[in-house]
Scaffold this motif. Structure first.
Motif, short mmCIF file in Angstrom:
data_model
loop_
_atom_site.label_atom_id
_atom_site.label_comp_id
_atom_site.label_asym_id
_atom_site.label_seq_id
_atom_site.Cartn_x
_atom_site.Cartn_y
_atom_site.Cartn_z
N SER A 366 0.84 -1.21 0.00
CA SER A 366 0.00 0.00 0.00
C SER A 366 0.87 1.26 0.00
CB SER A 366 -0.94 0.00 1.22
OG SER A 366 -0.19 -0.05 2.43
N ALA A 367 1.99 1.20 0.70
CA ALA A 367 2.91 2.34 0.69
C ALA A 367 3.54 2.49 -0.69
CB ALA A 367 4.00 2.15 1.76
N ARG A 368 3.89 1.37 -1.32
CA ARG A 368 4.45 1.42 -2.67
C ARG A 368 3.43 2.01 -3.66
NH1 ARG A 368 8.49 -2.13 -4.34
NH2 ARG A 368 7.16 -3.00 -5.97
N ASP A 369 2.13 1.68 -3.45
CA ASP A 369 1.10 2.25 -4.32
C ASP A 369 1.03 3.77 -4.18
OD1 ASP A 369 0.43 -0.22 -5.34
OD2 ASP A 369 -1.19 -0.57 -3.88
N LYS A 370 1.20 4.26 -2.96
CA LYS A 370 1.18 5.71 -2.74
C LYS A 370 2.37 6.38 -3.43
CE LYS A 370 -1.31 5.53 1.67
NZ LYS A 370 -1.25 5.80 3.13
N VAL A 371 3.52 5.71 -3.39
CA VAL A 371 4.71 6.26 -4.05
C VAL A 371 4.52 6.25 -5.56
CG1 VAL A 371 7.19 5.97 -4.39
CG2 VAL A 371 6.19 5.55 -2.15
N ARG A 372 3.86 5.23 -6.09
CA ARG A 372 3.57 5.21 -7.52
C ARG A 372 2.65 6.36 -7.91
NH1 ARG A 372 2.82 -0.45 -6.31
NH2 ARG A 372 4.56 -1.70 -7.10
N ALA A 373 1.70 6.67 -7.02
CA ALA A 373 0.79 7.79 -7.30
C ALA A 373 1.55 9.12 -7.26
CB ALA A 373 -0.36 7.80 -6.30
N ILE A 374 2.48 9.24 -6.33
CA ILE A 374 3.28 10.46 -6.24
C ILE A 374 4.10 10.65 -7.51
CG2 ILE A 374 5.22 11.52 -4.99
CD1 ILE A 374 4.14 10.20 -2.45
N ALA A 375 4.56 9.54 -8.08
CA ALA A 375 5.40 9.61 -9.29
C ALA A 375 4.67 10.18 -10.49
CB ALA A 375 5.94 8.22 -9.61
N LYS A 376 3.34 10.31 -10.42
CA LYS A 376 2.57 10.85 -11.54
C LYS A 376 2.26 12.34 -11.37
CE LYS A 376 0.34 6.36 -12.28
NZ LYS A 376 -0.94 5.60 -12.31
#
Length: 446
Positions: A366-376
């Motif tokens: 879930s933390a990795r998903d948040k980082v993926r969202a930040i990358a956009k």
């Protein structure tokens, strides 16, 4: 009529001013304008005797070293040879035409003695940084940090396996670099016992270099392994000024660990930090089969859905005692049903070599998903752009200043070289950003 020089060089007296022969736009003019060593003697006074023959001026040695690092003159012997006939170098060093240039051995003696005892190079770096702040080149609002691997002064054949025992009693005893390494080990052991007697020891290095044990055996992508140190830069994003520099052994595993799922979860959940870093993806495939990202994650039902619409679950039946299914790698494995996969059209694109498809999901996903969202986000794109300012400094360090390989050994040697290089880079940036070009001066005076 064609002129002809007489060739007479027998004049006894000359009117000569060094300043008249240095171009107005010479780099050293700009550096000299911003470099102030006024308090250097005061800082060094406690490390000199009040009696005896006067020593070489420490300001002269620092100015010569700045020349060497600014212009990529890596050898101190060659530096002394270059300063002797070069008028611009003599002018910057405050040497007259008849003044003698110090011997190269003077640098070695002072570097291992007074310079390190007084931490003079750190003092010089910080004085230059203060001048950068005074000139408005440090904004103080955005910073970037990164590390670059620099080869150590090492011969690969002088390395041994980290498990071998080294007999230091032979020969003339351990060198200075070895003594520094052993002293560091003793300090780390004392600190570990003071904090926690049950703490696990540090990881044994794979290879140890006999002449410089603190250097670490590492490998850059696409190249062979070598012994190296890391130079760590903290820069201000306003003008790319280096505000701090640190020398460390090249621990590449720590760089990898900084992007692990557990670290990302710690930053997001415990420290409320937005990690603007790329996510290390292990589920991507290059064999034209479905990557993990092509499977839809359903949070509420705790399952994945494959491109064909079938579910991948962590368990197929309920247990009397609930199980977490967490592996030693802190993952939960989700598996498809073999009946859903057998004979299906998409099986060759999903799991051609296995009867079912498996996906290992990190417990911190879930933390990795948040980082993926930040990358956009635009902020992430800007941070990636700003981070290149550090990489530009590293490229300049290696290609222009020729510091792709250290000359000095041991942690203190790397410390000295990286401090001097960062000082020279800040001085060059001030000179190039703030000093007017010769053409501008001519146009202003016209």
């Amino acid at each position: 009529m064609m002129g002809q020089r007489s060739g007479d060089q027998d004049r006894l007296f000359y009117t000569f001013n060094l300043d008249d022969h240095i171009p107005k736009d010479h780099l050293l003019r700009g550096i000299n304008h911003f470099f102030d060593a006024g308090d250097l003697r005061k800082h060094m006074a406690p490390f000199y005797s009040h009696t005896g023959r006067p020593s070489i001026d420490p300001e002269l040695m620092i100015r010569m070293l700045i020349i060497g690092y600014c212009f990529g003159i890596r050898s101190e012997r060659r530096l002394c040879e270059e300063v002797h006939p070069n008028l611009a170098y003599r002018w910057f060093c405050r040497l007259g035409l008849d003044d003698a240039v110090p011997d190269h051995s003077t640098f070695s003696k002072n570097r291992h003695g007074r310079f390190r005892d007084s931490d003079m190079l750190r003092h010089v770096f910080e004085s230059v940084l203060r001048r950068c702040m005074k000139e408005g080149l440090v904004g103080g609002e955005g910073f970037a940090i990164d590390a670059s691997v620099i080869k150590a002064d090492a011969n690969r054949t002088r390395g041994i396996a980290g498990t071998e025992t080294i007999d230091r009693s032979r020969g003339e005893g351990p060198s200075r670099a070895v003594r520094e390494y052993l002293a560091t080990l003793d300090e780390n052991d004392d600190d570990a016992h003071a904090v926690d007697a049950s703490q696990e020891p540090a990881t044994q290095p794979k290879n140890i270099l006999l002449t410089d044990p603190a250097a670490r055996w590492t490998a850059a992508p696409g190249g062979p392994a070598f012994y190296a140190y890391s130079t760590n830069y903290l820069i201000d994003l306003h003008a790319g000024i280096i505000v701090d520099v640190e020398a460390t052994p090249a621990y590449r595993t720590q760089e990898v660990n900084s992007t692990t799922a557990s670290m990302l979860a710690w930053m997001i959940n415990d420290k409320a930090i937005e990690p603007q870093v790329p996510v290390w993806e292990k589920g991507a495939r290059s064999d034209e089969t479905f990557s993990n990202s092509e499977f839809q994650w359903l949070e509420q039902s705790n399952k994945y859905r494959c491109p064909a619409g079938h579910a991948l679950r962590s368990e197929r039946r309920p247990f009397k005692s609930p199980r977490t299914h967490i592996t030693k790698a802190n993952t939960v494995v989700y598996r498809s049903n073999q009946l859903d996969c057998t004979g299906r059209v998409l099986k060759n694109q999903c799991c051609p070599n296995t009867p079912i498809r498996k996906i290992a999901r990190s417990v911190y996903e879930s933390a990795r998903d948040k980082v993926r969202a930040i990358a956009k986000t635009p902020a992430y794109r800007q941070s990636r752009k700003d981070r290149k300012k550090v990489e530009i400094l590293f490229a300049h360090l290696k290609r222009v200043m020729k510091l792709d390989r250290l000359r000095l050994r041991g942690p203190s040697g790397a410390h000295d070289e990286f401090l001097l290089a960062a000082t020279a880079q800040n001085l060059r940036r001030m000179a190039k950003w703030l000093m007017p070009k010769q053409e501008e001066v001519k146009n202003a005076s016209a």
